[in-house]
Design an enzyme around this catalytic site. Structure first.
Site, PDB file in Angstrom:
ATOM      1  N   LYS A 187       0.724  -1.239   0.019  1.00  0.00           N
ATOM      2  CA  LYS A 187       0.115   0.124  -0.093  1.00  0.00           C
ATOM      3  C   LYS A 187       0.876   1.439   0.043  1.00  0.00           C
ATOM      4  CE  LYS A 187      -4.141  -1.776   2.135  1.00  0.00           C
ATOM      5  NZ  LYS A 187      -4.907  -1.748   3.267  1.00  0.00           N
ATOM      6  N   TYR A 244     -12.530  -1.787  -3.696  1.00  0.00           N
ATOM      7  CA  TYR A 244     -13.203  -1.732  -2.213  1.00  0.00           C
ATOM      8  C   TYR A 244     -14.670  -1.667  -2.278  1.00  0.00           C
ATOM      9  CZ  TYR A 244      -8.615  -1.294  -0.033  1.00  0.00           C
ATOM     10  OH  TYR A 244      -7.108  -1.715   0.363  1.00  0.00           O
ATOM     11  N   ASN A 261      -1.858   0.032   7.215  1.00  0.00           N
ATOM     12  CA  ASN A 261      -1.676  -1.271   7.587  1.00  0.00           C
ATOM     13  C   ASN A 261      -0.866  -1.834   6.364  1.00  0.00           C
ATOM     14  OD1 ASN A 261      -3.782  -1.507   5.753  1.00  0.00           O
ATOM     15  ND2 ASN A 261      -4.992  -2.745   7.252  1.00  0.00           N
ATOM     16  N   HIS A 280      -2.275  -5.291   1.515  1.00  0.00           N
ATOM     17  CA  HIS A 280      -3.685  -5.839   1.001  1.00  0.00           C
ATOM     18  C   HIS A 280      -3.340  -7.207   0.628  1.00  0.00           C
ATOM     19  CE1 HIS A 280      -7.629  -6.553  -0.550  1.00  0.00           C
ATOM     20  NE2 HIS A 280      -6.890  -7.045  -1.528  1.00  0.00           N
ATOM     21  N   GLU A 329     -10.034  -9.171  -7.892  1.00  0.00           N
ATOM     22  CA  GLU A 329      -9.062  -8.332  -7.676  1.00  0.00           C
ATOM     23  C   GLU A 329      -7.944  -8.481  -8.658  1.00  0.00           C
ATOM     24  OE1 GLU A 329      -8.175  -8.964  -3.481  1.00  0.00           O
ATOM     25  OE2 GLU A 329     -10.110  -8.058  -2.639  1.00  0.00           O
TER      26      GLU A 329
HETATM   27  P1  IDP Z   1      -8.221  -6.414   5.204  1.00  0.00           P
HETATM   28  O1  IDP Z   1      -7.321  -5.485   4.368  1.00  0.00           O
HETATM   29  O2  IDP Z   1      -7.714  -7.100   6.208  1.00  0.00           O
HETATM   30  O3  IDP Z   1      -8.961  -7.358   4.112  1.00  0.00           O
HETATM   31  P2  IDP Z   1     -10.957  -5.095   5.377  1.00  0.00           P
HETATM   32  O4  IDP Z   1     -11.795  -5.417   6.354  1.00  0.00           O
HETATM   33  O5  IDP Z   1     -11.254  -5.881   3.785  1.00  0.00           O
HETATM   34  O6  IDP Z   1      -9.626  -5.563   5.902  1.00  0.00           O
HETATM   35  O7  IDP Z   1     -10.593  -3.532   5.188  1.00  0.00           O
HETATM   36  C1  IDP Z   1     -10.109  -3.112   3.955  1.00  0.00           C
HETATM   37  C2  IDP Z   1      -9.095  -2.018   4.368  1.00  0.00           C
HETATM   38  O8  IDP Z   1      -9.773  -0.854   4.671  1.00  0.00           O
HETATM   39  C3  IDP Z   1      -8.170  -2.388   5.815  1.00  0.00           C
HETATM   40  O9  IDP Z   1      -6.931  -2.918   5.247  1.00  0.00           O
HETATM   41  C4  IDP Z   1      -7.816  -0.954   6.425  1.00  0.00           C
HETATM   42  O10 IDP Z   1      -6.702  -0.367   5.408  1.00  0.00           O
HETATM   43  C5  IDP Z   1      -9.260  -0.122   6.016  1.00  0.00           C
HETATM   44  N1  IDP Z   1     -10.081  -0.153   7.326  1.00  0.00           N
HETATM   45  C6  IDP Z   1     -10.764  -1.520   7.431  1.00  0.00           C
HETATM   46  N2  IDP Z   1     -11.417  -1.098   8.496  1.00  0.00           N
HETATM   47  C7  IDP Z   1     -11.076   0.270   8.914  1.00  0.00           C
HETATM   48  C8  IDP Z   1     -11.587   1.099  10.115  1.00  0.00           C
HETATM   49  O11 IDP Z   1     -12.375   0.727  11.045  1.00  0.00           O
HETATM   50  N3  IDP Z   1     -10.872   2.427  10.084  1.00  0.00           N
HETATM   51  C9  IDP Z   1     -10.051   2.889   9.328  1.00  0.00           C
HETATM   52  N4  IDP Z   1      -9.662   1.964   8.023  1.00  0.00           N
HETATM   53  C10 IDP Z   1     -10.172   0.759   7.996  1.00  0.00           C
HETATM   54 MG    MG Z   2     -10.258  -7.118   2.771  1.00  0.00          MG
END
Ligand code: IDP
Ligand code: MG
Length: 153
Positions: A10, A50, A113, A116, A127
Site C-alpha cells: 500500500k 473496495y 496497515n 492488502h 481483484e
Molecule cells: P483487510 O485489508 O484485512 O482485508 P478489510 O476489512 O477488507 O481488511 O478492510 C480493508 C481496508 O480498509 C483495511 O486494510 C484498512 O486499510 C481499511 N479499514 C478497515 N476497517 C477500517 C476502520 O475501521 N478504520 C479505518 N480503516 C479501516
Molecule cells: Mg479485505
C-alpha cells in the site's frame, strides 16, 4: 491446492521504503511472484477494489489513501497462498496483529496497515482482474522450491 492471490504493497509502505522488506517475506516463505508492477490506482480501480466497503465511514479516506501514492501490485502463487498470505500479513488492525507478521512488525495503525491481500478465492480472482491482464502473468518458469519438490516426486 495451488492458489493465486492479489497482494498490494500500500501507499504508506511504498512511501516508507518498505517495498523490499515486504517482497522478501513473500519470497522467503516460498511463494512464487508471477506478476508485479508499480502503479497509480485510478478512482475506478479503487471503487472496484473496495466495493464491499462502499458506504462505511472509513470508505472515503480509504479511497483517498489508495489513490494518493503508487502501490506495488502482485499476483502470488502457491499452495494455499490465499490464507497463507493472510497469515503472513497479520490482522487488519496492526495493533492486534501478531509480532512476526508484516502488519504486526511494520505498522501501529489501522489506516496505514501496509499491505492488502485477497480474503478468499472469489475476491482473489476479482481483484487480480482489476489490476492485471491475463497476459501479464509470468507462468513459464519454475522457482527453486518448485524444482526441489519435483525432484522428490
Ligand atoms: P483487510 O485489508 O484485512 O482485508 P478489510 O476489512 O477488507 O481488511 O478492510 C480493508 C481496508 O480498509 C483495511 O486494510 C484498512 O486499510 C481499511 N479499514 C478497515 N476497517 C477500517 C476502520 O475501521 N478504520 C479505518 N480503516 C479501516
Ligand atoms: Mg479485505
Amino acid at each position: 491446492m495451488t492458489e493465486r492471490t492479489f497482494i498490494a504493497i500500500k501507499p504508506d509502505a511504498v512511501q516508507r521504503g518498505l517495498i523490499g522488506k515486504i517482497i522478501s517475506r513473500i519470497e522467503e516463505k516460498g511463494y512464487k511472484i508471477i506478476a508485479l508492477k508499480m502503479l497509480e490506482v485510478s478512482e475506478k480501480q479503487a471503487a472496484a477494489h473496495y466495493a464491499e466497503h462502499y458506504g462505511k465511514p472509513f470508505y472515503p479516506n480509504l479511497v483517498k489513501f489508495i489513490t494518493s501514492t503508487p502501490i506495488v501490485a502482485m499476483v502470488i502463487e502457491g499452495d494455499n497462498a490465499i490464507l497463507g498470505m493472510r497469515q503472513i500479513m497479520g490482522k487488519t488492525n496492526p495493533a492486534n496483529a501478531e509480532v512476526g507478521t508484516i502488519r504486526g512488525d511494520f505498522s501501529p495503525e489501522m489506516s496505514f496497515n501496509v499491505i492488502h491481500g485477497s480474503d478468499g478465492p472469489e475476491s482473489a480472482e476479482r481483484e487480480i482482474a482489476i489490476y492485471f491482464k491475463p497476459e501479464e502473468m509470468c507462468t513459464g518458469w519454475k522457482t527453486a522450491f518448485e524444482i526441489l519438490k519435483e525432484k522428490m516426486n
